[in-house]
Enzyme design. Sequence first.
Site, PDB file in Angstrom:
ATOM      1  N   LYS A  63       0.700  -0.967  -0.140  1.00  0.00           N
ATOM      2  CA  LYS A  63       0.136   0.053   0.012  1.00  0.00           C
ATOM      3  C   LYS A  63       0.964   1.243  -0.035  1.00  0.00           C
ATOM      4  O   LYS A  63       1.755   1.236   0.661  1.00  0.00           O
ATOM      5  CB  LYS A  63      -0.902  -0.025   1.218  1.00  0.00           C
ATOM      6  CG  LYS A  63      -1.919   1.262   1.450  1.00  0.00           C
ATOM      7  CD  LYS A  63      -3.081   0.731   0.950  1.00  0.00           C
ATOM      8  CE  LYS A  63      -4.256   1.966   0.678  1.00  0.00           C
ATOM      9  NZ  LYS A  63      -3.832   2.639  -0.783  1.00  0.00           N
ATOM     10  N   GLN A  74       7.256   3.706   3.641  1.00  0.00           N
ATOM     11  CA  GLN A  74       6.016   3.432   3.672  1.00  0.00           C
ATOM     12  C   GLN A  74       5.845   1.982   4.605  1.00  0.00           C
ATOM     13  O   GLN A  74       4.866   1.865   5.232  1.00  0.00           O
ATOM     14  CB  GLN A  74       5.522   3.036   2.219  1.00  0.00           C
ATOM     15  CG  GLN A  74       4.115   3.143   2.206  1.00  0.00           C
ATOM     16  CD  GLN A  74       3.533   4.603   2.242  1.00  0.00           C
ATOM     17  OE1 GLN A  74       3.967   5.403   1.542  1.00  0.00           O
ATOM     18  NE2 GLN A  74       2.554   4.929   2.974  1.00  0.00           N
ATOM     19  N   LYS A 108       5.745   3.366   8.019  1.00  0.00           N
ATOM     20  CA  LYS A 108       4.622   4.263   8.420  1.00  0.00           C
ATOM     21  C   LYS A 108       3.408   3.275   8.312  1.00  0.00           C
ATOM     22  O   LYS A 108       2.504   3.487   9.372  1.00  0.00           O
ATOM     23  CB  LYS A 108       4.501   5.081   7.247  1.00  0.00           C
ATOM     24  CG  LYS A 108       3.460   6.128   7.156  1.00  0.00           C
ATOM     25  CD  LYS A 108       3.144   6.781   6.095  1.00  0.00           C
ATOM     26  CE  LYS A 108       4.410   7.837   5.707  1.00  0.00           C
ATOM     27  NZ  LYS A 108       4.431   8.266   4.661  1.00  0.00           N
ATOM     28  N   LYS A 166       5.151   1.807  -3.327  1.00  0.00           N
ATOM     29  CA  LYS A 166       4.957   3.312  -3.578  1.00  0.00           C
ATOM     30  C   LYS A 166       5.238   2.970  -5.156  1.00  0.00           C
ATOM     31  O   LYS A 166       5.499   2.258  -5.871  1.00  0.00           O
ATOM     32  CB  LYS A 166       6.089   3.873  -3.231  1.00  0.00           C
ATOM     33  CG  LYS A 166       6.003   5.619  -3.402  1.00  0.00           C
ATOM     34  CD  LYS A 166       5.097   5.982  -2.158  1.00  0.00           C
ATOM     35  CE  LYS A 166       4.658   7.385  -2.340  1.00  0.00           C
ATOM     36  NZ  LYS A 166       4.015   8.114  -1.663  1.00  0.00           N
ATOM     37  N   GLY A 178      -3.060   8.335  -4.001  1.00  0.00           N
ATOM     38  CA  GLY A 178      -2.328   9.506  -4.823  1.00  0.00           C
ATOM     39  C   GLY A 178      -1.168   9.974  -3.525  1.00  0.00           C
ATOM     40  O   GLY A 178      -0.797   9.124  -2.835  1.00  0.00           O
ATOM     41  N   ASP A 179      -0.549  10.929  -4.363  1.00  0.00           N
ATOM     42  CA  ASP A 179       0.585  11.483  -3.679  1.00  0.00           C
ATOM     43  C   ASP A 179       0.554  12.570  -4.410  1.00  0.00           C
ATOM     44  O   ASP A 179      -0.037  13.099  -5.071  1.00  0.00           O
ATOM     45  CB  ASP A 179       1.780  10.607  -3.765  1.00  0.00           C
ATOM     46  CG  ASP A 179       3.024  11.164  -3.005  1.00  0.00           C
ATOM     47  OD1 ASP A 179       2.819  10.939  -1.726  1.00  0.00           O
ATOM     48  OD2 ASP A 179       3.991  11.520  -3.451  1.00  0.00           O
ATOM     49  N   THR A 197      -4.256  13.324   5.458  1.00  0.00           N
ATOM     50  CA  THR A 197      -3.000  13.345   5.971  1.00  0.00           C
ATOM     51  C   THR A 197      -2.737  14.976   6.725  1.00  0.00           C
ATOM     52  O   THR A 197      -1.991  14.851   7.716  1.00  0.00           O
ATOM     53  CB  THR A 197      -2.159  13.604   4.685  1.00  0.00           C
ATOM     54  OG1 THR A 197      -2.276  12.413   4.029  1.00  0.00           O
ATOM     55  CG2 THR A 197      -0.552  13.496   4.967  1.00  0.00           C
ATOM     56  N   ASN A 243      -2.742  19.336  -1.264  1.00  0.00           N
ATOM     57  CA  ASN A 243      -3.596  18.582  -0.238  1.00  0.00           C
ATOM     58  C   ASN A 243      -3.070  18.454   1.233  1.00  0.00           C
ATOM     59  O   ASN A 243      -3.748  18.817   2.117  1.00  0.00           O
ATOM     60  CB  ASN A 243      -3.563  17.182  -0.863  1.00  0.00           C
ATOM     61  CG  ASN A 243      -4.487  16.180   0.114  1.00  0.00           C
ATOM     62  OD1 ASN A 243      -3.977  15.618   0.971  1.00  0.00           O
ATOM     63  ND2 ASN A 243      -5.748  16.294  -0.044  1.00  0.00           N
ATOM     64  N   SER A 289      -6.808   5.488   4.174  1.00  0.00           N
ATOM     65  CA  SER A 289      -7.047   4.832   2.689  1.00  0.00           C
ATOM     66  C   SER A 289      -7.303   3.384   3.047  1.00  0.00           C
ATOM     67  O   SER A 289      -7.833   2.676   2.547  1.00  0.00           O
ATOM     68  CB  SER A 289      -5.583   4.775   2.029  1.00  0.00           C
ATOM     69  OG  SER A 289      -5.407   5.851   1.112  1.00  0.00           O
TER      70      SER A 289
HETATM   71  P1  NDP Z   1       0.401  17.992  -3.724  1.00  0.00           P
HETATM   72  O1  NDP Z   1       0.679  17.499  -5.275  1.00  0.00           O
HETATM   73  O2  NDP Z   1      -1.186  18.287  -3.589  1.00  0.00           O
HETATM   74  O3  NDP Z   1       1.063  19.228  -3.344  1.00  0.00           O
HETATM   75  C1  NDP Z   1       2.202  19.340  -3.338  1.00  0.00           C
HETATM   76  C2  NDP Z   1       2.814  20.688  -2.871  1.00  0.00           C
HETATM   77  O4  NDP Z   1       4.266  20.942  -2.630  1.00  0.00           O
HETATM   78  C3  NDP Z   1       2.383  21.789  -3.912  1.00  0.00           C
HETATM   79  O5  NDP Z   1       2.172  23.049  -3.436  1.00  0.00           O
HETATM   80  C4  NDP Z   1       3.690  21.792  -4.817  1.00  0.00           C
HETATM   81  O6  NDP Z   1       3.983  23.203  -5.496  1.00  0.00           O
HETATM   82  C5  NDP Z   1       4.921  21.810  -3.653  1.00  0.00           C
HETATM   83  N1  NDP Z   1       5.973  21.020  -4.145  1.00  0.00           N
HETATM   84  C6  NDP Z   1       6.297  20.206  -5.006  1.00  0.00           C
HETATM   85  N2  NDP Z   1       7.350  19.753  -5.052  1.00  0.00           N
HETATM   86  C7  NDP Z   1       8.205  20.828  -4.732  1.00  0.00           C
HETATM   87  C8  NDP Z   1       9.549  21.299  -4.827  1.00  0.00           C
HETATM   88  N3  NDP Z   1      10.264  20.566  -5.368  1.00  0.00           N
HETATM   89  N4  NDP Z   1       9.757  22.441  -4.129  1.00  0.00           N
HETATM   90  C9  NDP Z   1       8.764  23.216  -3.382  1.00  0.00           C
HETATM   91  N5  NDP Z   1       7.641  22.841  -3.565  1.00  0.00           N
HETATM   92  C10 NDP Z   1       7.357  21.718  -4.001  1.00  0.00           C
HETATM   93  O7  NDP Z   1       1.003  16.887  -2.861  1.00  0.00           O
HETATM   94  P2  NDP Z   1       0.600  16.375  -1.398  1.00  0.00           P
HETATM   95  O8  NDP Z   1       0.127  17.677  -0.550  1.00  0.00           O
HETATM   96  O9  NDP Z   1      -0.148  15.285  -1.515  1.00  0.00           O
HETATM   97  O10 NDP Z   1       1.880  15.793  -0.896  1.00  0.00           O
HETATM   98  C11 NDP Z   1       3.026  16.664  -0.384  1.00  0.00           C
HETATM   99  C12 NDP Z   1       4.004  15.791   0.395  1.00  0.00           C
HETATM  100  O11 NDP Z   1       3.104  15.039   1.473  1.00  0.00           O
HETATM  101  C13 NDP Z   1       4.716  14.834  -0.369  1.00  0.00           C
HETATM  102  O12 NDP Z   1       5.955  14.654   0.336  1.00  0.00           O
HETATM  103  C14 NDP Z   1       4.218  13.515  -0.151  1.00  0.00           C
HETATM  104  O13 NDP Z   1       4.570  12.209  -0.441  1.00  0.00           O
HETATM  105  C15 NDP Z   1       3.429  13.656   1.401  1.00  0.00           C
HETATM  106  N6  NDP Z   1       2.345  12.978   1.590  1.00  0.00           N
HETATM  107  C16 NDP Z   1       1.065  12.895   1.113  1.00  0.00           C
HETATM  108  C17 NDP Z   1       0.015  12.129   1.304  1.00  0.00           C
HETATM  109  C18 NDP Z   1      -1.237  12.295   0.858  1.00  0.00           C
HETATM  110  O14 NDP Z   1      -2.122  11.755   1.216  1.00  0.00           O
HETATM  111  N7  NDP Z   1      -1.409  13.285  -0.265  1.00  0.00           N
HETATM  112  C19 NDP Z   1       0.174  11.036   2.511  1.00  0.00           C
HETATM  113  C20 NDP Z   1       1.386  11.151   2.978  1.00  0.00           C
HETATM  114  C21 NDP Z   1       2.370  12.066   2.737  1.00  0.00           C
HETATM  115  P3  NDP Z   1       3.638  23.467  -6.930  1.00  0.00           P
HETATM  116  O15 NDP Z   1       2.292  23.114  -7.222  1.00  0.00           O
HETATM  117  O16 NDP Z   1       4.462  24.339  -7.323  1.00  0.00           O
HETATM  118  O17 NDP Z   1       4.321  21.871  -7.497  1.00  0.00           O
END
Ligand code: NDP
Length: 448
Positions: free
Chosen positions: A92, A113, A116, A128, A167-168, A212, A243, A380
């Site tokens: 997962k 993961q 976690k 992943k 998703g991620d 999250t 997100n 999830s």
């Molecule tokens: P989203 O795609 O919804 O958002 C990612 C955010 O981070 C955007 O604002 C993006 O900006 C910014 N970002 C991405 N890459 C970079 C970078 N290189 N430098 C600066 N900003 C960056 O992703 P999520 O919110 O889902 O995920 C965010 C983090 O949380 C990740 O590390 C993910 O692995 C982790 N995570 C997410 C989960 C989930 O349920 N969604 C669960 C557990 C962990 P821009 O729009 O400019 O790209």
Amino acid sequence: MTGKEYVLNVLEQVEKRNENEKEFLDAVKEVATSLIPVFEKHPEYMEEGLLERIVEPERQIMFRVPWVDDKGRVQVNRGYRIQFNSAIGPYKGGLRFHPTVNASIVKFLGFEQIFKNSLTGLPIGGGKGGSDFDPKGKSDREVMRFCQSFMAELCKHIGLDTDVPAGDIGVGAREIGYMYGYYKKIRNANDQGVLTGKGLAYGGSLTRTEATGYGLVYFTEEMMRANNLSLDGKRVVISGSGNVAIYATQKATQLGAKVVALSDSNGYIYDENGINLEVVKEIKEVKRGRIKEYLDYVPSAKYFEGCRGIWTIKCDIALPCATQGEIDENSAKILVENGTKVVAEGANMPSTLEAIEVFQSNGVLFGPAKAANAGGVACSALEMSQNSMRMSWSFEEVDNKLKNIMVNIYKNSAAAAKEYGQEGNILMGANIAGFKKVADAMMAQGIV
Ligand code: NDP
């Protein structure tokens, strides 16, 4: 052989075998070194080669993803799925669509993961995946064609009881919808539990979107409560505006804190009056725009180019929710100098090993990603349960379960840290508690 010698030997092998995979090597180093006291206490884990086995993925798939863009041109991306460990349940873990995705990134995410998922207390193994495809700037139809081509291959490797992606970064409800639709078409099976993060109309769970970010704040609240602190009235800086960041902002605000900054990969906004989340949602969730557009709605706010500067803002609590490696040693030192008391990771591995060292040696309460951001995968797993039962729970029901899970993750991590002589070190505690359950399952299942 002592526990330390064993860990150092295994780390040497891992470095030789994966020499170009920095993110993966950092993740293994962090986990393995914190397990030294476990191997000292349980030599049977060493005898059964548990560390050698757990650092080697059960399976890793890499595939071509050809698709046709709106101009009729052929595009080719690379797809990945890593099935890291299935000792306690089906693989997962999310799918990430971002140009930076490569074998090392997918491998480190898959490795993290495992622990976690174990920490959630639910029966899910670690996996992943993703692609170097960038959904940014693509039309909905292009995203759809890409998702269909991606799923045409991925569907051969996933299944209700085998591997359940979610998703991620870059993979939200739109992408999950396109992928599920195509899975259903080519398999002729309404296997709703094969993907999580689905829309509510076709098997999604209430609270999954928020999980999250909400979970991160529940974890932070519990960590603060255990140290006689509270969120009430605290200044919070959150990186990202996706997100995780959006729903962390919502929950922190509901619990009385003031979130003053958010960012995206271009820059960050600062709003002394507290972020207006409805505006951010309009920009990011509806218009898919840039964070600097916030100033069009709130002219009194400020925008700064470049995302690292966000850590120079004075705050009590920092919640990195964007991406890996976003807080380096220098940013960590600035946070400490500015009096930040709490750092909890919403993103995966956002703090470098050097940054974590700065936090821990300066008494900052530190909530590591695999514990603090486990709310998404926990929810999830609750979505999978609802799909199996063909039932839907209410928002409150799922939210309450989520909160309990996050509180327990904190308590179990704190208890494991104490048991192994590292009281207060939640990073070590989370690694140990996550590892123990998987290790015991692997011991029981023999050398497989
Ligand atoms: P989203 O795609 O919804 O958002 C990612 C955010 O981070 C955007 O604002 C993006 O900006 C910014 N970002 C991405 N890459 C970079 C970078 N290189 N430098 C600066 N900003 C960056 O992703 P999520 O919110 O889902 O995920 C965010 C983090 O949380 C990740 O590390 C993910 O692995 C982790 N995570 C997410 C989960 C989930 O349920 N969604 C669960 C557990 C962990 P821009 O729009 O400019 O790209």
